[in-house]
Design an enzyme around this catalytic site. Sequence first.
Site, PDB file in Angstrom:
ATOM      1  N   ASP A 116       0.846  -1.191   0.000  1.00  0.00           N
ATOM      2  CA  ASP A 116       0.000   0.000   0.000  1.00  0.00           C
ATOM      3  C   ASP A 116       0.880   1.239   0.000  1.00  0.00           C
ATOM      4  O   ASP A 116       1.804   1.352   0.809  1.00  0.00           O
ATOM      5  CB  ASP A 116      -0.909  -0.001   1.235  1.00  0.00           C
ATOM      6  CG  ASP A 116      -2.044   1.001   1.111  1.00  0.00           C
ATOM      7  OD1 ASP A 116      -2.366   1.392  -0.029  1.00  0.00           O
ATOM      8  OD2 ASP A 116      -2.618   1.382   2.143  1.00  0.00           O
ATOM      9  N   HIS A 123      -3.910  14.141   0.394  1.00  0.00           N
ATOM     10  CA  HIS A 123      -4.156  13.293   1.569  1.00  0.00           C
ATOM     11  C   HIS A 123      -3.008  13.404   2.563  1.00  0.00           C
ATOM     12  O   HIS A 123      -3.231  13.590   3.772  1.00  0.00           O
ATOM     13  CB  HIS A 123      -4.326  11.840   1.133  1.00  0.00           C
ATOM     14  CG  HIS A 123      -4.413  10.871   2.276  1.00  0.00           C
ATOM     15  ND1 HIS A 123      -5.470  10.847   3.157  1.00  0.00           N
ATOM     16  CD2 HIS A 123      -3.553   9.900   2.690  1.00  0.00           C
ATOM     17  CE1 HIS A 123      -5.267   9.903   4.064  1.00  0.00           C
ATOM     18  NE2 HIS A 123      -4.109   9.316   3.802  1.00  0.00           N
ATOM     19  N   GLU A 187     -10.403   3.984   3.563  1.00  0.00           N
ATOM     20  CA  GLU A 187      -9.478   4.655   2.658  1.00  0.00           C
ATOM     21  C   GLU A 187      -9.851   4.240   1.243  1.00  0.00           C
ATOM     22  O   GLU A 187      -9.761   3.055   0.889  1.00  0.00           O
ATOM     23  CB  GLU A 187      -8.024   4.303   2.971  1.00  0.00           C
ATOM     24  CG  GLU A 187      -7.541   4.924   4.270  1.00  0.00           C
ATOM     25  CD  GLU A 187      -6.054   4.794   4.509  1.00  0.00           C
ATOM     26  OE1 GLU A 187      -5.545   5.511   5.377  1.00  0.00           O
ATOM     27  OE2 GLU A 187      -5.417   3.963   3.813  1.00  0.00           O
ATOM     28  N   GLU A 189      -9.139   3.821  -2.405  1.00  0.00           N
ATOM     29  CA  GLU A 189      -7.897   3.666  -3.149  1.00  0.00           C
ATOM     30  C   GLU A 189      -8.142   2.955  -4.479  1.00  0.00           C
ATOM     31  O   GLU A 189      -9.224   2.399  -4.715  1.00  0.00           O
ATOM     32  CB  GLU A 189      -6.879   2.875  -2.320  1.00  0.00           C
ATOM     33  CG  GLU A 189      -6.648   3.432  -0.917  1.00  0.00           C
ATOM     34  CD  GLU A 189      -5.471   2.802  -0.204  1.00  0.00           C
ATOM     35  OE1 GLU A 189      -4.642   2.162  -0.897  1.00  0.00           O
ATOM     36  OE2 GLU A 189      -5.380   2.943   1.021  1.00  0.00           O
ATOM     37  N   ASP A 221      -9.133   0.263   1.959  1.00  0.00           N
ATOM     38  CA  ASP A 221      -8.177  -0.169   2.978  1.00  0.00           C
ATOM     39  C   ASP A 221      -8.707   0.301   4.335  1.00  0.00           C
ATOM     40  O   ASP A 221      -8.312   1.342   4.844  1.00  0.00           O
ATOM     41  CB  ASP A 221      -6.798   0.422   2.687  1.00  0.00           C
ATOM     42  CG  ASP A 221      -5.717  -0.152   3.574  1.00  0.00           C
ATOM     43  OD1 ASP A 221      -5.832  -1.337   3.942  1.00  0.00           O
ATOM     44  OD2 ASP A 221      -4.764   0.568   3.896  1.00  0.00           O
ATOM     45  N   ARG A 225      -8.107   3.943  13.204  1.00  0.00           N
ATOM     46  CA  ARG A 225      -7.199   5.069  13.437  1.00  0.00           C
ATOM     47  C   ARG A 225      -6.641   5.089  14.857  1.00  0.00           C
ATOM     48  O   ARG A 225      -5.497   5.510  15.055  1.00  0.00           O
ATOM     49  CB  ARG A 225      -7.925   6.380  13.137  1.00  0.00           C
ATOM     50  CG  ARG A 225      -8.426   6.528  11.713  1.00  0.00           C
ATOM     51  CD  ARG A 225      -7.299   6.482  10.708  1.00  0.00           C
ATOM     52  NE  ARG A 225      -7.799   6.715   9.344  1.00  0.00           N
ATOM     53  CZ  ARG A 225      -7.070   6.591   8.258  1.00  0.00           C
ATOM     54  NH1 ARG A 225      -5.808   6.216   8.354  1.00  0.00           N
ATOM     55  NH2 ARG A 225      -7.589   6.818   7.065  1.00  0.00           N
ATOM     56  N   GLN A 228      -4.047   2.323  15.048  1.00  0.00           N
ATOM     57  CA  GLN A 228      -2.924   2.746  14.213  1.00  0.00           C
ATOM     58  C   GLN A 228      -2.088   3.819  14.906  1.00  0.00           C
ATOM     59  O   GLN A 228      -0.853   3.765  14.893  1.00  0.00           O
ATOM     60  CB  GLN A 228      -3.464   3.275  12.877  1.00  0.00           C
ATOM     61  CG  GLN A 228      -2.391   3.756  11.919  1.00  0.00           C
ATOM     62  CD  GLN A 228      -2.981   4.363  10.657  1.00  0.00           C
ATOM     63  OE1 GLN A 228      -4.192   4.470  10.500  1.00  0.00           O
ATOM     64  NE2 GLN A 228      -2.125   4.773   9.741  1.00  0.00           N
ATOM     65  N   LYS A 241      -4.431  -1.840  10.249  1.00  0.00           N
ATOM     66  CA  LYS A 241      -4.759  -2.001   8.833  1.00  0.00           C
ATOM     67  C   LYS A 241      -5.020  -3.453   8.435  1.00  0.00           C
ATOM     68  O   LYS A 241      -5.763  -3.715   7.490  1.00  0.00           O
ATOM     69  CB  LYS A 241      -3.587  -1.493   7.981  1.00  0.00           C
ATOM     70  CG  LYS A 241      -3.252  -0.030   8.150  1.00  0.00           C
ATOM     71  CD  LYS A 241      -4.126   0.830   7.289  1.00  0.00           C
ATOM     72  CE  LYS A 241      -3.587   2.241   7.194  1.00  0.00           C
ATOM     73  NZ  LYS A 241      -4.377   3.073   6.279  1.00  0.00           N
ATOM     74  N   THR A 245      -8.920  -5.708   4.011  1.00  0.00           N
ATOM     75  CA  THR A 245      -8.794  -4.802   2.868  1.00  0.00           C
ATOM     76  C   THR A 245      -9.729  -5.337   1.794  1.00  0.00           C
ATOM     77  O   THR A 245      -9.586  -6.485   1.365  1.00  0.00           O
ATOM     78  CB  THR A 245      -7.343  -4.761   2.340  1.00  0.00           C
ATOM     79  OG1 THR A 245      -6.471  -4.324   3.385  1.00  0.00           O
ATOM     80  CG2 THR A 245      -7.233  -3.831   1.155  1.00  0.00           C
ATOM     81  N   GLU A 346     -10.229  12.675   7.143  1.00  0.00           N
ATOM     82  CA  GLU A 346     -10.148  13.996   6.518  1.00  0.00           C
ATOM     83  C   GLU A 346     -11.516  14.663   6.431  1.00  0.00           C
ATOM     84  O   GLU A 346     -11.645  15.878   6.646  1.00  0.00           O
ATOM     85  CB  GLU A 346      -9.559  13.868   5.119  1.00  0.00           C
ATOM     86  CG  GLU A 346      -8.144  13.321   5.070  1.00  0.00           C
ATOM     87  CD  GLU A 346      -7.783  12.902   3.664  1.00  0.00           C
ATOM     88  OE1 GLU A 346      -7.285  13.759   2.909  1.00  0.00           O
ATOM     89  OE2 GLU A 346      -8.006  11.718   3.313  1.00  0.00           O
TER      90      GLU A 346
END
Length: 398
Positions: A116, A123, A187, A189, A221, A225, A228, A241, A245, A346
């Site tokens: 990844d 971002h 996420e 992607e 993904d 948070r 993490q 993570k 996925t 975000e």
Amino acid sequence: MSWVTGADGSPYGVTNLPYGVFRHDGQPPRIGVRVADVVFDLAAAEDAGLVLAAGALRRPTLNAFMALGRPQWTSVRQRLVELLTDPAHRPAVEPLLVPLDAVELLLPFEVADYVDFYSSEHHAGNVGQIFRPGQPPLLPNWKHLPIGYHGRAGTVVVSGTPVVRPSGQRATGEGPTVGPSVRLDIEAEVGFVVGVPSALGDRVPTGDFAEHVFGVVLVNDWSARDIQAWEYQPLGPFLGKSFATSVSAWVTPLDALADAFVPAPQQDPPVQDYLRQTPHLGLDLRLAVEWNGERVTEPPFAGMYWTPAQQLAHLTVNGASLRTGDLYASGTVSGPRRGQVGSFLELTWGGAEPVSVGGETRTFLADGDTVTLRATAPGPDGTTIALGEVAGQILPAR
């Protein structure tokens, strides 16, 4: 023009033809290609001699076919277009078309390795502002190399697979605690699926991107948070993570995206020689994120700072070998505006600015929430190509 009902004008018409693996009527997994709202059974087609691929289309995953390389990919694609557009082939092909709503879609390829990246300047800048206020949003190395990490291939799952809320260590004011994540995120992607391997010790130059990459999938993904943030000191992503996925059930072949390549953003400072790409191209993919059925953001992939070809070159610059079935993802796709971000971190600015979803005030994911990622790309002659969606629902922690 296609004789298949609904194909003309569909984002899954003969200019697309994504590959997948399906199960129908109790049969073992089979390779198929989607056209409109039906699946063309390629295992049966190869059995009947309609398509020739050295038996690779009779396998339970796409790996053997992907390993054959670009000349075979192109030849089979041309044959499929012929079969689905020439009415003379209709009597032989039509019995091999299965309604999409009658099949179970499976993970289309066996994932060898998963990497990844972190390639959106918007971002990375947003994350820097959220977690390092008052400091430069980008770290000094960010514009010199595509940042990435190796993920967990065994927890890559197909779209529609439920995601169990992960548990792990989280920081509190009184020290760490163990429990379910309370800041579960997404996420949005784009992933690239490797077909042709490379030898250990060899580098793959940017110009060889299309010789190794078979196709494209959307990727979610999922990210815890809080887990993490606690484990991220000093190494990279791990348990925050690796729990899941999600990827599309359909792999859009690179050939279908020939009209979607556009100039990529200018890179300053100049990149190292092995990262130079001529022409310097990215992909004009337009993503959409739906939270419980409500569209909340529309991330633009064309603005990604590091391109897929540069990511592949960097992945192998140290001599790391490619394997058939390798998946590498772009990292979160975000644009310059709040309505173009690819994560809820975000969108809600770290949870400090909640948003309204379905009449509820929200920051991160709740049990029962569903997130769906979609994307389109320009096709030939003004047509639109759709990438396979990625959806997943959050289940309570166990």
